[in-house]
Structures are given as structure tokens and as C-alpha cells.
Design a protein around this motif. Structure first.
Motif, PDB file in Angstrom:
ATOM      1  N   LYS A 199      84.986 -13.926  -0.102  1.00 45.18           N
ATOM      2  CA  LYS A 199      83.826 -13.517   0.055  1.00 45.18           C
ATOM      3  C   LYS A 199      82.946 -14.403   0.645  1.00 45.18           C
ATOM      4  CE  LYS A 199      84.435 -10.079  -3.345  1.00 45.18           C
ATOM      5  NZ  LYS A 199      83.787  -9.303  -4.665  1.00 45.18           N
ATOM      6  N   THR A 200      81.812 -13.750   1.428  1.00 46.28           N
ATOM      7  CA  THR A 200      80.587 -14.708   1.844  1.00 46.28           C
ATOM      8  C   THR A 200      79.648 -14.820   0.660  1.00 46.28           C
ATOM      9  OG1 THR A 200      79.142 -12.749   2.640  1.00 46.28           O
ATOM     10  CG2 THR A 200      80.771 -13.895   4.117  1.00 46.28           C
ATOM     11  N   ILE A 201      78.588 -15.444   0.801  1.00 45.01           N
ATOM     12  CA  ILE A 201      77.632 -15.666  -0.312  1.00 45.01           C
ATOM     13  C   ILE A 201      77.031 -14.294  -0.468  1.00 45.01           C
ATOM     14  CG2 ILE A 201      75.328 -16.819  -0.776  1.00 45.01           C
ATOM     15  CD1 ILE A 201      77.593 -18.828  -1.337  1.00 45.01           C
ATOM     16  N   GLY A 202      76.476 -13.571   0.405  1.00 46.37           N
ATOM     17  CA  GLY A 202      76.031 -12.408   0.581  1.00 46.37           C
ATOM     18  C   GLY A 202      76.874 -11.321  -0.171  1.00 46.37           C
ATOM     19  N   GLU A 203      78.110 -11.444   0.111  1.00 48.28           N
ATOM     20  CA  GLU A 203      79.046 -10.546  -0.646  1.00 48.28           C
ATOM     21  C   GLU A 203      79.244 -10.662  -2.249  1.00 48.28           C
ATOM     22  OE1 GLU A 203      81.774  -9.542   3.284  1.00 48.28           O
ATOM     23  OE2 GLU A 203      82.231 -11.199   2.103  1.00 48.28           O
ATOM     24  N   ILE A 204      79.388 -12.025  -2.427  1.00 45.54           N
ATOM     25  CA  ILE A 204      79.243 -12.701  -3.829  1.00 45.54           C
ATOM     26  C   ILE A 204      78.212 -12.027  -4.534  1.00 45.54           C
ATOM     27  CG2 ILE A 204      79.376 -14.432  -5.168  1.00 45.54           C
ATOM     28  CD1 ILE A 204      80.799 -16.014  -3.532  1.00 45.54           C
ATOM     29  N   PHE A 205      76.819 -12.128  -3.975  1.00 42.58           N
ATOM     30  CA  PHE A 205      75.774 -11.755  -4.596  1.00 42.58           C
ATOM     31  C   PHE A 205      75.872 -10.321  -4.786  1.00 42.58           C
ATOM     32  CE2 PHE A 205      71.105 -10.207  -4.003  1.00 42.58           C
ATOM     33  CZ  PHE A 205      70.712 -10.990  -5.211  1.00 42.58           C
ATOM     34  N   ARG A 206      76.336  -9.463  -3.721  1.00 35.48           N
ATOM     35  CA  ARG A 206      76.249  -7.954  -4.108  1.00 35.48           C
ATOM     36  C   ARG A 206      77.569  -7.447  -5.020  1.00 35.48           C
ATOM     37  NH1 ARG A 206      76.061  -3.610   1.141  1.00 35.48           N
ATOM     38  NH2 ARG A 206      75.929  -1.906  -0.191  1.00 35.48           N
ATOM     39  N   SER A 207      78.306  -8.474  -5.380  1.00 42.56           N
ATOM     40  CA  SER A 207      79.430  -8.104  -6.076  1.00 42.56           C
ATOM     41  C   SER A 207      79.115  -8.123  -7.599  1.00 42.56           C
ATOM     42  CB  SER A 207      80.858  -9.192  -6.156  1.00 42.56           C
ATOM     43  OG  SER A 207      80.486 -10.469  -6.564  1.00 42.56           O
ATOM     44  N   SER A 208      77.919  -8.665  -7.874  1.00 40.03           N
ATOM     45  CA  SER A 208      77.438  -8.517  -9.425  1.00 40.03           C
ATOM     46  C   SER A 208      77.629  -7.400 -10.213  1.00 40.03           C
ATOM     47  CB  SER A 208      76.045  -8.830  -9.445  1.00 40.03           C
ATOM     48  OG  SER A 208      75.270  -8.742 -10.737  1.00 40.03           O
ATOM     49  N   PRO A 209      78.022  -7.249 -11.274  1.00 41.85           N
ATOM     50  CA  PRO A 209      78.230  -6.157 -11.966  1.00 41.85           C
ATOM     51  C   PRO A 209      76.900  -5.278 -12.343  1.00 41.85           C
ATOM     52  CG  PRO A 209      79.348  -7.738 -13.208  1.00 41.85           C
ATOM     53  CD  PRO A 209      78.689  -8.357 -12.069  1.00 41.85           C
ATOM     54  N   SER A 210      75.674  -6.144 -12.047  1.00 38.19           N
ATOM     55  CA  SER A 210      74.346  -5.702 -12.274  1.00 38.19           C
ATOM     56  C   SER A 210      73.640  -5.017 -10.787  1.00 38.19           C
ATOM     57  CB  SER A 210      73.461  -6.839 -12.584  1.00 38.19           C
ATOM     58  OG  SER A 210      73.895  -7.341 -14.000  1.00 38.19           O
ATOM     59  N   TRP A 211      74.666  -5.178  -9.775  1.00 40.74           N
ATOM     60  CA  TRP A 211      74.003  -4.513  -8.546  1.00 40.74           C
ATOM     61  C   TRP A 211      73.645  -2.985  -8.369  1.00 40.74           C
ATOM     62  CZ3 TRP A 211      72.527  -6.326  -4.087  1.00 40.74           C
ATOM     63  CH2 TRP A 211      72.370  -5.446  -3.043  1.00 40.74           C
ATOM     64  N   VAL A 212      72.606  -2.859  -7.969  1.00 34.95           N
ATOM     65  CA  VAL A 212      72.070  -1.172  -7.938  1.00 34.95           C
ATOM     66  C   VAL A 212      71.959  -0.865  -6.588  1.00 34.95           C
ATOM     67  CG1 VAL A 212      70.204   0.301  -8.298  1.00 34.95           C
ATOM     68  CG2 VAL A 212      70.663  -1.708 -10.296  1.00 34.95           C
ATOM     69  N   ALA A 232      67.351  -8.544  -5.384  1.00 33.70           N
ATOM     70  CA  ALA A 232      67.925  -7.210  -5.907  1.00 33.70           C
ATOM     71  C   ALA A 232      67.182  -6.523  -7.003  1.00 33.70           C
ATOM     72  CB  ALA A 232      69.428  -7.450  -5.956  1.00 33.70           C
ATOM     73  N   PRO A 233      66.337  -6.284  -7.222  1.00 31.52           N
ATOM     74  CA  PRO A 233      65.679  -5.685  -8.481  1.00 31.52           C
ATOM     75  C   PRO A 233      66.428  -4.515  -9.064  1.00 31.52           C
ATOM     76  CG  PRO A 233      64.169  -5.867  -6.666  1.00 31.52           C
ATOM     77  CD  PRO A 233      65.370  -5.956  -6.211  1.00 31.52           C
ATOM     78  N   TYR A 234      66.594  -4.406 -10.339  1.00 26.48           N
ATOM     79  CA  TYR A 234      67.620  -3.313 -10.682  1.00 26.48           C
ATOM     80  C   TYR A 234      66.466  -2.117 -10.972  1.00 26.48           C
ATOM     81  CZ  TYR A 234      65.423  -4.051 -15.493  1.00 26.48           C
ATOM     82  OH  TYR A 234      64.398  -4.240 -16.496  1.00 26.48           O
ATOM     83  N   ALA A 235      65.279  -2.230 -10.816  1.00 23.08           N
ATOM     84  CA  ALA A 235      64.363  -1.244 -10.876  1.00 23.08           C
ATOM     85  C   ALA A 235      63.266  -1.573 -10.033  1.00 23.08           C
ATOM     86  CB  ALA A 235      63.982  -0.637 -11.972  1.00 23.08           C
ATOM     87  N   ALA A 236      62.199  -0.749  -9.631  1.00 23.82           N
ATOM     88  CA  ALA A 236      61.062  -1.228  -8.945  1.00 23.82           C
ATOM     89  C   ALA A 236      60.207  -2.420  -9.921  1.00 23.82           C
ATOM     90  CB  ALA A 236      59.998   0.233  -8.717  1.00 23.82           C
ATOM     91  N   HIS A 237      60.105  -3.559  -8.971  1.00 22.65           N
ATOM     92  CA  HIS A 237      59.356  -4.632  -9.414  1.00 22.65           C
ATOM     93  C   HIS A 237      59.962  -5.543 -10.499  1.00 22.65           C
ATOM     94  CE1 HIS A 237      56.066  -3.111  -6.917  1.00 22.65           C
ATOM     95  NE2 HIS A 237      56.109  -2.028  -7.604  1.00 22.65           N
ATOM     96  N   ARG A 238      61.155  -5.002 -10.835  1.00 27.56           N
ATOM     97  CA  ARG A 238      61.934  -5.933 -11.635  1.00 27.56           C
ATOM     98  C   ARG A 238      62.689  -6.818 -11.187  1.00 27.56           C
ATOM     99  NH1 ARG A 238      59.891  -5.366 -16.672  1.00 27.56           N
ATOM    100  NH2 ARG A 238      61.749  -5.199 -17.694  1.00 27.56           N
ATOM    101  N   TYR A 239      62.268  -7.979 -10.901  1.00 23.02           N
ATOM    102  CA  TYR A 239      62.877  -9.072  -9.922  1.00 23.02           C
ATOM    103  C   TYR A 239      63.575  -9.934 -10.598  1.00 23.02           C
ATOM    104  CZ  TYR A 239      59.837  -6.945  -6.588  1.00 23.02           C
ATOM    105  OH  TYR A 239      58.931  -5.821  -5.871  1.00 23.02           O
ATOM    106  N   TYR A 240      65.069  -9.853 -11.056  1.00 15.70           N
ATOM    107  CA  TYR A 240      65.770 -10.778 -11.984  1.00 15.70           C
ATOM    108  C   TYR A 240      66.982 -11.125 -11.396  1.00 15.70           C
ATOM    109  CZ  TYR A 240      62.733  -9.505 -15.799  1.00 15.70           C
ATOM    110  OH  TYR A 240      61.653  -9.174 -16.717  1.00 15.70           O
ATOM    111  N   ARG A 241      67.101 -10.768 -10.153  1.00 15.17           N
ATOM    112  CA  ARG A 241      68.132 -11.452  -9.436  1.00 15.17           C
ATOM    113  C   ARG A 241      67.996 -11.657  -7.941  1.00 15.17           C
ATOM    114  NH1 ARG A 241      72.142  -8.659  -7.954  1.00 15.17           N
ATOM    115  NH2 ARG A 241      73.546 -10.476  -7.739  1.00 15.17           N
ATOM    116  N   SER A 242      68.355 -12.818  -7.424  1.00 16.34           N
ATOM    117  CA  SER A 242      68.078 -13.224  -5.989  1.00 16.34           C
ATOM    118  C   SER A 242      69.122 -14.222  -5.621  1.00 16.34           C
ATOM    119  CB  SER A 242      66.522 -13.721  -6.104  1.00 16.34           C
ATOM    120  OG  SER A 242      66.515 -15.109  -6.281  1.00 16.34           O
TER     121      SER A 242
END
Length: 257
Positions: A199-212, A232-242
Motif C-alpha cells: 500500500k501507499t502511505i495514503g492507503e495505509i492511513f485510510r486502512s486504520s480501524p478508526s477510519w470514518v 481524518a477526524p472521527y467526528a466534526a472538529h475531533r482532530y486525532y488522526r493525520s
């Protein structure tokens, strides 16, 4: 500041791609009474990397001084840091390249888990040289993924973007191809993606079990020319993944560097 940890998602156990010759460095800074728990997370990452055949160096508080961390990090293919974050913008005054957007480490060796000194972007980019196409993982710290300190509400989108861009800059200039930040979730999926997939870096990022996938967005970095950030916030303004860097870099290319 450090943040709470939500969940510990164990990595799957696929047939690993060869990681022989790859260097992984895991660092835990002093986080007071939470240090023991941070070390537990760090040791899981270290064990996971070893299971793929990587050579792993661990530097943990109360012995994680800048001198020791700097020496260990030279030439690392993967650098993992867990500890306090000191990012910008923040409520604590203006930007200082000497203290912001780096690592919170032990001021002196062997003196407990509360003697924190921040080594900022300046030291990261001028005194550490990572391996070509290296990946940095910032786990369980404030600011790096755009987030506020725990319990301090949520930042604006503009503030979150600036924090991710600023926090990544020093590590990218130290040679990293990408800087992941997972503020409150397990980061084992990143190691799995890097060492066992194409996978690419972007695809790995999107593969997180926390992806919304409902609130994520990208933007071109203003601090590092030619690099892209993805939040990739899990909800509006919840900035815990980048992640910020070369999002099209493939894991096979990372392993071949």
C-alpha cells in the motif's frame, strides 16, 4: 501534553515481508503517572516490528535524554515517539523553534518521569538524519494531529491544519517521507502496512480501524513544499488522526530504501 488512549487494536499476524536491515526506534518521553502505560504501548510496537525482522532500539523515560534519543534515531527507517506534545499554535505563547513541534524528553537521565524538557523543530531537523524514505509515528500526544490538550475542547479547522503542518515540518526536514500522528488510537496498523503490504502511505492511513471517511480532508503543506497533509477526524472538529508527507510513496519503496 499527553492524551488518553482509546483502545488497543492488536495487529493482524499476516506473513511478514522482509524487514531485515530495517531500523525501528521507539521513544517514550516522561508523562508522569501515565509513563508506565505509554511504555506498554511502546513495547507492543517494538515487539510487532521485531516480528517482521526489523532491528529495534527502545529509549524510554527516565532515561530518554536528548543525547540518547538523538544517537539512537540516526538512520532510523521508522521513528516512533510517545509522550508529551508541545505544538503550535497553542495557548502558551508564540512559536519557538527550540521548544515547539518536537519531542518532550528527560531533562536529565534517571530522575523520574516528570523532568520534561522540550526539544523542538530546530533540534529535530538539524541534529537528526533519518534514513531515506523514513516514516515517523507520533502517538498519544497533543497537537501533532491537530488536537487540543485533553479536556480543552476542540480546535478550529484552521488551527488543526496549522498544527499538523508545523509539527511535521522538522521531521520531514530530517529526512522523513511521511509523519503519521495518532492522538488517541493504536498505531499498529501503520507498522503492519509498512512491513507487510504494498500500500501507499495514503492507503495505509485510510486502512486504520478508526477510519470514518466522512470528515476527512487534504491540503497542500505551506511549511514543506510539495508535501500533502491529510486529516481524518472521527467526528466534526475531533482532530486525532493525520498524516503529512509523500502520500503516494509505496510500502515496497519504503522497504527498499
Amino acid at each position: 501534553m499527553a492524551v488518553a488512549f482509546i483502545g488497543a487494536i492488536g495487529a493482524a499476524n499476516p506473513t511478514p515481508a522482509s524487514a531485515a536491515g530495517m531500523k525501528v526506534v521507539v521513544v517514550v518521553g516522561p508523562v508522569g503517572s501515565s509513563t508506565k502505560n505509554y511504555k506498554k504501548s511502546a513495547r507492543r510496537y517494538a515487539d510487532q516490528a521485531r516480528s517482521y525482522g526489523a532491528s529495534v532500539t527502545e529509549v524510554y523515560s527516565p532515561n530518554a535524554s536528548w543525547k540518547r534519543v538523538k544517537a539512537a534515531a540516526q538512520g532510523a527507517n521508522v521513528l516512533i515517539y510517545l509522550g508529551h506534545g508541545n505544538g503550535s499554535p497553542s495557548p502558551y505563547g508564540g512559536f519557538s523553534k527550540y521548544t515547539k513541534d518536537g519531542m518532550g524528553l528527560n531533562r536529565s537521565v534517571g530522575h523520574g518521569n516528570r523532568n520534561t524538557k522540550y526539544w523542538g523543530e530546530y533540534y529535530i531537523k538539524t541534529e537528526i538524519q533519518l534514513a531515506p524514505d523514513a516514516v515517523v509515528i507520533l502517538n498519544r500526544l497533543c497537537y501533532a494531529s491537530g488536537n487540543n490538550e485533553w479536556g480543552a475542547g476542540n480546535p478550529t479547522k484552521d488551527t488543526a491544519k496549522k498544527r499538523v503542518d508545523n509539527y511535521g515540518a522538522g521531521f520531514l526536514r530530517a529526512g522523513a517521507a511521511a509523519v503519521f500522528a495518532d492522538g488517541i488510537t493504536d498505531a499498529s496498523y501503520i507498522l503492519s502496512g509498512l512491513f507487510t503490504t504494498g500500500k501507499t502511505i495514503g492507503e495505509i492511513f485510510r486502512s486504520s480501524p478508526s477510519w470514518v471517511g466522512k470528515y476527512d480532508f487534504k491540503f497542500a503543506s505551506r511549511e514543506t513544499r510539495g508535501r500533502t497533509a491529510w486529516l481524518a477526524p472521527y467526528a466534526a472538529h475531533r482532530y486525532y488522526r493525520s498524516v503529512i508527507g509523500e502520500l503516494d510513496l509505496g510500502a515496497a519503496e519504503f522497504r527498499g530504501s
